[in-house]
Design an enzyme around this catalytic site. Sequence first.
Site, PDB file in Angstrom:
ATOM      1  N   GLY A 110     -25.596  -2.482  55.625  1.00  0.00           N
ATOM      2  CA  GLY A 110     -26.190  -1.371  54.895  1.00  0.00           C
ATOM      3  C   GLY A 110     -27.670  -1.189  55.145  1.00  0.00           C
ATOM      4  O   GLY A 110     -28.169  -0.058  55.196  1.00  0.00           O
TER       5      GLY A 110
ATOM      6  N   THR B 185     -17.328  -0.183  47.867  1.00  0.00           N
ATOM      7  CA  THR B 185     -17.446  -1.513  48.495  1.00  0.00           C
ATOM      8  C   THR B 185     -17.897  -2.568  47.487  1.00  0.00           C
ATOM      9  O   THR B 185     -18.468  -2.220  46.440  1.00  0.00           O
ATOM     10  CB  THR B 185     -18.491  -1.454  49.640  1.00  0.00           C
ATOM     11  OG1 THR B 185     -18.464  -2.664  50.388  1.00  0.00           O
ATOM     12  CG2 THR B 185     -19.892  -1.242  49.121  1.00  0.00           C
TER      13      THR B 185
ATOM     14  N   SER C  58     -13.199  -6.793  50.491  1.00  0.00           N
ATOM     15  CA  SER C  58     -14.578  -6.284  50.543  1.00  0.00           C
ATOM     16  C   SER C  58     -14.739  -5.032  49.692  1.00  0.00           C
ATOM     17  O   SER C  58     -15.781  -4.377  49.753  1.00  0.00           O
ATOM     18  CB  SER C  58     -14.952  -5.967  51.989  1.00  0.00           C
ATOM     19  OG  SER C  58     -13.977  -5.102  52.542  1.00  0.00           O
TER      20      SER C  58
ATOM     21  N   ARG D 267     -28.814  -6.879  45.164  1.00  0.00           N
ATOM     22  CA  ARG D 267     -28.873  -6.172  46.455  1.00  0.00           C
ATOM     23  C   ARG D 267     -27.937  -4.962  46.440  1.00  0.00           C
ATOM     24  O   ARG D 267     -26.791  -5.028  46.014  1.00  0.00           O
ATOM     25  CB  ARG D 267     -28.468  -7.137  47.566  1.00  0.00           C
ATOM     26  CG  ARG D 267     -28.464  -6.529  48.979  1.00  0.00           C
ATOM     27  CD  ARG D 267     -27.106  -6.007  49.378  1.00  0.00           C
ATOM     28  NE  ARG D 267     -27.074  -5.551  50.776  1.00  0.00           N
ATOM     29  CZ  ARG D 267     -26.054  -4.889  51.319  1.00  0.00           C
ATOM     30  NH1 ARG D 267     -24.995  -4.591  50.582  1.00  0.00           N
ATOM     31  NH2 ARG D 267     -26.086  -4.525  52.576  1.00  0.00           N
ATOM     32  N   VAL D 268     -28.442  -3.840  46.931  1.00  0.00           N
ATOM     33  CA  VAL D 268     -27.626  -2.638  47.069  1.00  0.00           C
ATOM     34  C   VAL D 268     -27.704  -2.195  48.525  1.00  0.00           C
ATOM     35  O   VAL D 268     -28.800  -2.124  49.093  1.00  0.00           O
ATOM     36  CB  VAL D 268     -28.141  -1.507  46.140  1.00  0.00           C
ATOM     37  CG1 VAL D 268     -27.404  -0.212  46.405  1.00  0.00           C
ATOM     38  CG2 VAL D 268     -27.981  -1.919  44.673  1.00  0.00           C
ATOM     39  N   GLY D 269     -26.551  -1.915  49.115  1.00  0.00           N
ATOM     40  CA  GLY D 269     -26.529  -1.450  50.505  1.00  0.00           C
ATOM     41  C   GLY D 269     -26.516   0.065  50.581  1.00  0.00           C
ATOM     42  O   GLY D 269     -26.937   0.767  49.658  1.00  0.00           O
TER      43      GLY D 269
ATOM     44  N   THR E 180     -19.870   2.439  57.420  1.00  0.00           N
ATOM     45  CA  THR E 180     -19.553   1.065  57.049  1.00  0.00           C
ATOM     46  C   THR E 180     -20.408   0.157  57.922  1.00  0.00           C
ATOM     47  O   THR E 180     -20.867   0.561  58.988  1.00  0.00           O
ATOM     48  CB  THR E 180     -18.046   0.760  57.232  1.00  0.00           C
ATOM     49  OG1 THR E 180     -17.788  -0.590  56.855  1.00  0.00           O
ATOM     50  CG2 THR E 180     -17.592   0.975  58.670  1.00  0.00           C
ATOM     51  N   GLY E 181     -20.614  -1.050  57.450  1.00  0.00           N
ATOM     52  CA  GLY E 181     -21.416  -1.979  58.234  1.00  0.00           C
ATOM     53  C   GLY E 181     -22.674  -2.384  57.496  1.00  0.00           C
ATOM     54  O   GLY E 181     -22.834  -2.071  56.312  1.00  0.00           O
TER      55      GLY E 181
ATOM     56  N   THR F 180     -16.286  -1.645  54.086  1.00  0.00           N
ATOM     57  CA  THR F 180     -16.335  -0.606  53.062  1.00  0.00           C
ATOM     58  C   THR F 180     -15.242   0.390  53.377  1.00  0.00           C
ATOM     59  O   THR F 180     -14.963   0.618  54.555  1.00  0.00           O
ATOM     60  CB  THR F 180     -17.695   0.129  53.163  1.00  0.00           C
ATOM     61  OG1 THR F 180     -18.723  -0.779  52.783  1.00  0.00           O
ATOM     62  CG2 THR F 180     -17.773   1.368  52.302  1.00  0.00           C
TER      63      THR F 180
HETATM   64  N1  ASP Z   1     -22.035  -0.998  54.021  1.00  0.00           N
HETATM   65  C1  ASP Z   1     -21.723  -2.113  53.168  1.00  0.00           C
HETATM   66  C2  ASP Z   1     -22.982  -2.658  52.563  1.00  0.00           C
HETATM   67  O1  ASP Z   1     -23.947  -2.821  53.268  1.00  0.00           O
HETATM   68  C3  ASP Z   1     -20.973  -3.190  53.828  1.00  0.00           C
HETATM   69  C4  ASP Z   1     -19.983  -2.800  54.905  1.00  0.00           C
HETATM   70  O2  ASP Z   1     -19.512  -1.691  54.975  1.00  0.00           O
HETATM   71  O3  ASP Z   1     -19.648  -3.611  55.750  1.00  0.00           O
HETATM   72  O4  ASP Z   1     -22.967  -3.009  51.414  1.00  0.00           O
END
Ligand code: ASP
Length: 332
Positions: A243, A207, A88, A217-219, A240-241, A189
């Site tokens: 976005g 990430t 990832s 797409r941008v998180g 993280t997670g 991330t």
């Molecule tokens: N935060 C990242 C994004 O949304 C993904 C992740 O950390 O799980 O691109």
Amino acid sequence: MGMTRRTMLGLAISGFVAKASIRHPNNQSNNQQISSLGSEFGPKVISTWPFGIDANANAMDVLSKGGSSLDAVEHGVRITEADPTVTSVGYNGSLDRDGHLTLDACIMDHRGMCGSVACLEHIKHPISVARAIMEKTPHVMLVGQGALEFAVSQGFTKENIVTEDAIRRWEEWKQSNAIPPPTPENHDTIGLLAMDSNGNISGACTTSGLSYKLPGRVGDSPLIGPGLYVDNEVGAATATGVGEAIIRVVGSFLIVELMRSGMEPEMACKEAVKRIVKKHPEQHASLQVGFIALRKDGKTGAYGMRKGEFSYSLTDGANPKGKVITAPSWLD
Ligand code: ASP
């Protein structure tokens, strides 16, 4: 909230018990009060997920030789960017819907300077491109083709970082050809925060974003504010997670501001998760997010959404080899 054994141990080692219990009301003099506490701690590195442990080791190596927190965070996450087992981030990261690997990263230092790159293709170390943007341009963020051209102009090698394995995963997903729900398996991330021996804090975040995302797409991860924020008077946070959920609450900036007003790092992370819950009353249980924070006095905290899923890596004097800790979570 009771004091955990880990917290007590950390405080005991630092000889910091009395000062750490100080509550900081929301004003400038208390920012200075927090600042003045930092130098009592040795170098410290905290990062998202168990895979952060190798990044921490590299960052700690820089710090233990007297290096800056900025060098430490960059060199730390470069390990993860180059690691094909982390699917990832960076090399062997996950592709977008159309089969492109587009990388996002940002970096911020103790002076509040920052650099960021989004939708960058063909470059193995987006974090170093983000740092070059910070140091060599008047800008904060470059995206897409412009970011790639800038990277090449700075001597970064344009190379193939899409692996056979990434293509196989993408082809498997293509059988369904749906925008996948953001399950914990299809995103992650590395966000890493470090304090150096001068008590200065920097952070880095990198990430490949949500797997099979729509092109473009941008998180949160390359965004200064949601994905990462550092204020050397107060502390730093990273995320993280999913976005989209993190952007809606400007998560990392929020956590730093809550610490500024006196909240403990873990409680500040919890509050950011709580705001996400409030904004997504129906869906929050499926939105994995995780936050980590490092306060200027060396205290750390973390919080996730889904039960038992978010863990982070901590490396410091008390844990020289690094330790993986499961964060408390909203759905515990
Ligand atoms: N935060 C990242 C994004 O949304 C993904 C992740 O950390 O799980 O691109």
